[in-house]
Design a protein around this motif. Structure first.
Motif, PDB file in Angstrom:
ATOM      1  N   GLN A  31     -71.161 -53.216  40.119  1.00 42.46           N
ATOM      2  CA  GLN A  31     -69.713 -53.445  40.098  1.00 42.46           C
ATOM      3  C   GLN A  31     -68.985 -52.121  40.071  1.00 42.46           C
ATOM      4  OE1 GLN A  31     -68.924 -56.084  36.692  1.00 42.46           O
ATOM      5  NE2 GLN A  31     -68.200 -57.583  38.172  1.00 42.46           N
ATOM      6  N   LEU A  32     -67.885 -52.063  40.816  1.00 43.73           N
ATOM      7  CA  LEU A  32     -66.966 -50.937  40.755  1.00 43.73           C
ATOM      8  C   LEU A  32     -65.650 -51.479  40.204  1.00 43.73           C
ATOM      9  CD1 LEU A  32     -67.527 -49.155  44.190  1.00 43.73           C
ATOM     10  CD2 LEU A  32     -68.595 -48.653  42.000  1.00 43.73           C
ATOM     11  N   VAL A  33     -65.187 -50.900  39.113  1.00 44.53           N
ATOM     12  CA  VAL A  33     -63.969 -51.378  38.472  1.00 44.53           C
ATOM     13  C   VAL A  33     -62.948 -50.252  38.426  1.00 44.53           C
ATOM     14  CG1 VAL A  33     -62.950 -52.365  36.400  1.00 44.53           C
ATOM     15  CG2 VAL A  33     -65.260 -53.041  37.098  1.00 44.53           C
ATOM     16  N   GLU A  34     -61.817 -50.482  39.109  1.00 45.49           N
ATOM     17  CA  GLU A  34     -60.753 -49.482  39.146  1.00 45.49           C
ATOM     18  C   GLU A  34     -59.738 -49.736  38.042  1.00 45.49           C
ATOM     19  OE1 GLU A  34     -61.179 -50.202  43.833  1.00 45.49           O
ATOM     20  OE2 GLU A  34     -60.852 -51.530  42.122  1.00 45.49           O
ATOM     21  N   SER A  35     -59.054 -48.691  37.641  1.00 44.03           N
ATOM     22  CA  SER A  35     -57.953 -48.797  36.687  1.00 44.03           C
ATOM     23  C   SER A  35     -56.999 -47.635  36.910  1.00 44.03           C
ATOM     24  CB  SER A  35     -58.467 -48.784  35.249  1.00 44.03           C
ATOM     25  OG  SER A  35     -59.154 -47.588  34.976  1.00 44.03           O
ATOM     26  N   GLY A  36     -55.781 -47.781  36.363  1.00 41.16           N
ATOM     27  CA  GLY A  36     -54.836 -46.671  36.393  1.00 41.16           C
ATOM     28  C   GLY A  36     -53.671 -46.827  37.347  1.00 41.16           C
ATOM     29  N   GLY A  37     -53.651 -47.895  38.130  1.00 37.82           N
ATOM     30  CA  GLY A  37     -52.527 -48.093  39.027  1.00 37.82           C
ATOM     31  C   GLY A  37     -51.267 -48.477  38.275  1.00 37.82           C
ATOM     32  N   GLY A  38     -50.156 -48.560  39.012  1.00 39.42           N
ATOM     33  CA  GLY A  38     -48.910 -48.949  38.382  1.00 39.42           C
ATOM     34  C   GLY A  38     -47.704 -48.525  39.201  1.00 39.42           C
TER      35      GLY A  38
ATOM     36  N   TYR B  15     -62.591 -40.199  39.818  1.00 34.64           N
ATOM     37  CA  TYR B  15     -61.174 -40.163  39.463  1.00 34.64           C
ATOM     38  C   TYR B  15     -60.346 -39.710  40.664  1.00 34.64           C
ATOM     39  CZ  TYR B  15     -63.337 -39.945  34.840  1.00 34.64           C
ATOM     40  OH  TYR B  15     -64.111 -40.197  33.732  1.00 34.64           O
ATOM     41  N   LEU B  16     -59.101 -40.111  40.667  1.00 39.06           N
ATOM     42  CA  LEU B  16     -58.157 -39.608  41.653  1.00 39.06           C
ATOM     43  C   LEU B  16     -56.864 -39.260  40.923  1.00 39.06           C
ATOM     44  CD1 LEU B  16     -57.795 -39.036  44.706  1.00 39.06           C
ATOM     45  CD2 LEU B  16     -56.609 -41.241  44.840  1.00 39.06           C
ATOM     46  N   GLN B  17     -56.615 -37.972  40.767  1.00 38.30           N
ATOM     47  CA  GLN B  17     -55.368 -37.506  40.171  1.00 38.30           C
ATOM     48  C   GLN B  17     -54.350 -37.381  41.286  1.00 38.30           C
ATOM     49  OE1 GLN B  17     -54.535 -36.818  36.891  1.00 38.30           O
ATOM     50  NE2 GLN B  17     -52.462 -36.524  37.703  1.00 38.30           N
ATOM     51  N   MET B  18     -53.278 -38.124  41.164  1.00 38.00           N
ATOM     52  CA  MET B  18     -52.258 -38.156  42.215  1.00 38.00           C
ATOM     53  C   MET B  18     -50.973 -37.548  41.672  1.00 38.00           C
ATOM     54  SD  MET B  18     -52.975 -41.932  43.833  1.00 38.00           S
ATOM     55  CE  MET B  18     -52.419 -42.796  42.382  1.00 38.00           C
ATOM     56  N   ASN B  19     -50.574 -36.435  42.252  1.00 39.32           N
ATOM     57  CA  ASN B  19     -49.366 -35.725  41.845  1.00 39.32           C
ATOM     58  C   ASN B  19     -48.350 -35.733  42.983  1.00 39.32           C
ATOM     59  OD1 ASN B  19     -50.679 -34.955  39.373  1.00 39.32           O
ATOM     60  ND2 ASN B  19     -51.688 -33.301  40.501  1.00 39.32           N
ATOM     61  N   GLY B  20     -47.099 -35.481  42.652  1.00 42.04           N
ATOM     62  CA  GLY B  20     -46.082 -35.428  43.685  1.00 42.04           C
ATOM     63  C   GLY B  20     -46.028 -36.682  44.527  1.00 42.04           C
ATOM     64  N   LEU B  21     -46.104 -37.833  43.868  1.00 39.14           N
ATOM     65  CA  LEU B  21     -46.186 -39.090  44.616  1.00 39.14           C
ATOM     66  C   LEU B  21     -44.921 -39.364  45.421  1.00 39.14           C
ATOM     67  CD1 LEU B  21     -48.111 -41.132  41.948  1.00 39.14           C
ATOM     68  CD2 LEU B  21     -48.803 -40.884  44.337  1.00 39.14           C
ATOM     69  N   LYS B  22     -45.129 -39.942  46.583  1.00 38.69           N
ATOM     70  CA  LYS B  22     -44.055 -40.274  47.516  1.00 38.69           C
ATOM     71  C   LYS B  22     -44.051 -41.781  47.775  1.00 38.69           C
ATOM     72  CE  LYS B  22     -44.915 -35.909  49.962  1.00 38.69           C
ATOM     73  NZ  LYS B  22     -45.250 -35.292  51.279  1.00 38.69           N
TER      74      LYS B  22
ATOM     75  N   SER C  61     -46.726 -38.797  38.682  1.00 33.93           N
ATOM     76  CA  SER C  61     -48.181 -38.682  38.766  1.00 33.93           C
ATOM     77  C   SER C  61     -48.839 -39.938  38.226  1.00 33.93           C
ATOM     78  CB  SER C  61     -48.668 -37.474  37.957  1.00 33.93           C
ATOM     79  OG  SER C  61     -48.152 -36.270  38.468  1.00 33.93           O
ATOM     80  N   LEU C  62     -50.009 -40.213  38.743  1.00 33.13           N
ATOM     81  CA  LEU C  62     -50.885 -41.269  38.238  1.00 33.13           C
ATOM     82  C   LEU C  62     -52.324 -40.782  38.352  1.00 33.13           C
ATOM     83  CD1 LEU C  62     -49.562 -44.624  39.787  1.00 33.13           C
ATOM     84  CD2 LEU C  62     -49.535 -43.983  37.372  1.00 33.13           C
ATOM     85  N   ARG C  63     -53.171 -41.312  37.489  1.00 36.76           N
ATOM     86  CA  ARG C  63     -54.599 -41.012  37.574  1.00 36.76           C
ATOM     87  C   ARG C  63     -55.371 -42.310  37.680  1.00 36.76           C
ATOM     88  NH1 ARG C  63     -58.960 -38.926  33.173  1.00 36.76           N
ATOM     89  NH2 ARG C  63     -60.175 -37.506  34.495  1.00 36.76           N
ATOM     90  N   LEU C  64     -56.091 -42.464  38.772  1.00 34.99           N
ATOM     91  CA  LEU C  64     -56.932 -43.636  38.977  1.00 34.99           C
ATOM     92  C   LEU C  64     -58.356 -43.325  38.530  1.00 34.99           C
ATOM     93  CD1 LEU C  64     -55.799 -44.773  42.545  1.00 34.99           C
ATOM     94  CD2 LEU C  64     -54.785 -45.311  40.329  1.00 34.99           C
ATOM     95  N   SER C  65     -59.009 -44.343  37.996  1.00 39.95           N
ATOM     96  CA  SER C  65     -60.416 -44.231  37.609  1.00 39.95           C
ATOM     97  C   SER C  65     -61.196 -45.369  38.249  1.00 39.95           C
ATOM     98  CB  SER C  65     -60.575 -44.316  36.089  1.00 39.95           C
ATOM     99  OG  SER C  65     -59.881 -43.282  35.442  1.00 39.95           O
TER     100      SER C  65
END
Length: 122
Positions: free
Chosen positions: A3-10, A79-86, A17-21
């Motif tokens: 299983q792959l379980v994602e979290s951190g959206g919103g 992980y995906l660190q997302m900065n400067g989101l558009k 910024s957001l950080r996905l795991s």
């Protein structure tokens, strides 16, 4: 089974910024490439970032310089660190990995998470 379980959206404002795991679990022998894809409504699913088990990294041109992919092999997590989101980053983000499972005689298989929604809006 794996299983792959994602979290951190919103929901986040432009420039935020957001950080996905994404954590992989199951009878895992080895995880090869771990990747993030995204799919906006009416669009195809596109690769955002990739990190190999050797640490090589690739980004889509649209996120280069804003997003950072990393992995913790001890935790089987990417992980995906997302900065400067558009606003154009708004999409469902999917985790994907090539995984060799215990007992496999056919080599690694592709696995997907269920997706997590990222919405960038003021």
């Amino acid at each position: 089974q794996v299983q792959l379980v994602e979290s951190g959206g919103g929901l986040v404002q432009p420039g935020g910024s957001l950080r996905l795991s994404c954590a992989a679990s199951g009878s895992i022998v080895r995880i090869y490439s771990m990747n993030w894809y995204r799919q906006a409504p009416g669009e195809q699913r596109d690769l955002v970032a990739r990190i190999t088990d050797g640490g090589s990294i690739n980004y889509a041109g649209s996120v280069q310089g804003r997003f950072i992919i990393s992995r913790d092999n001890a935790k089987n997590t990417v992980y995906l660190q997302m900065n400067g989101l558009k606003p154009e980053d708004t999409a469902v983000y999917y985790c994907n990995a090539g995984i060799l499972i215990d007992g496999s005689t056919w080599g690694p298989s592709d696995y997907w998470g269920q997706g997590t929604q990222v919405t960038v809006s003021s």
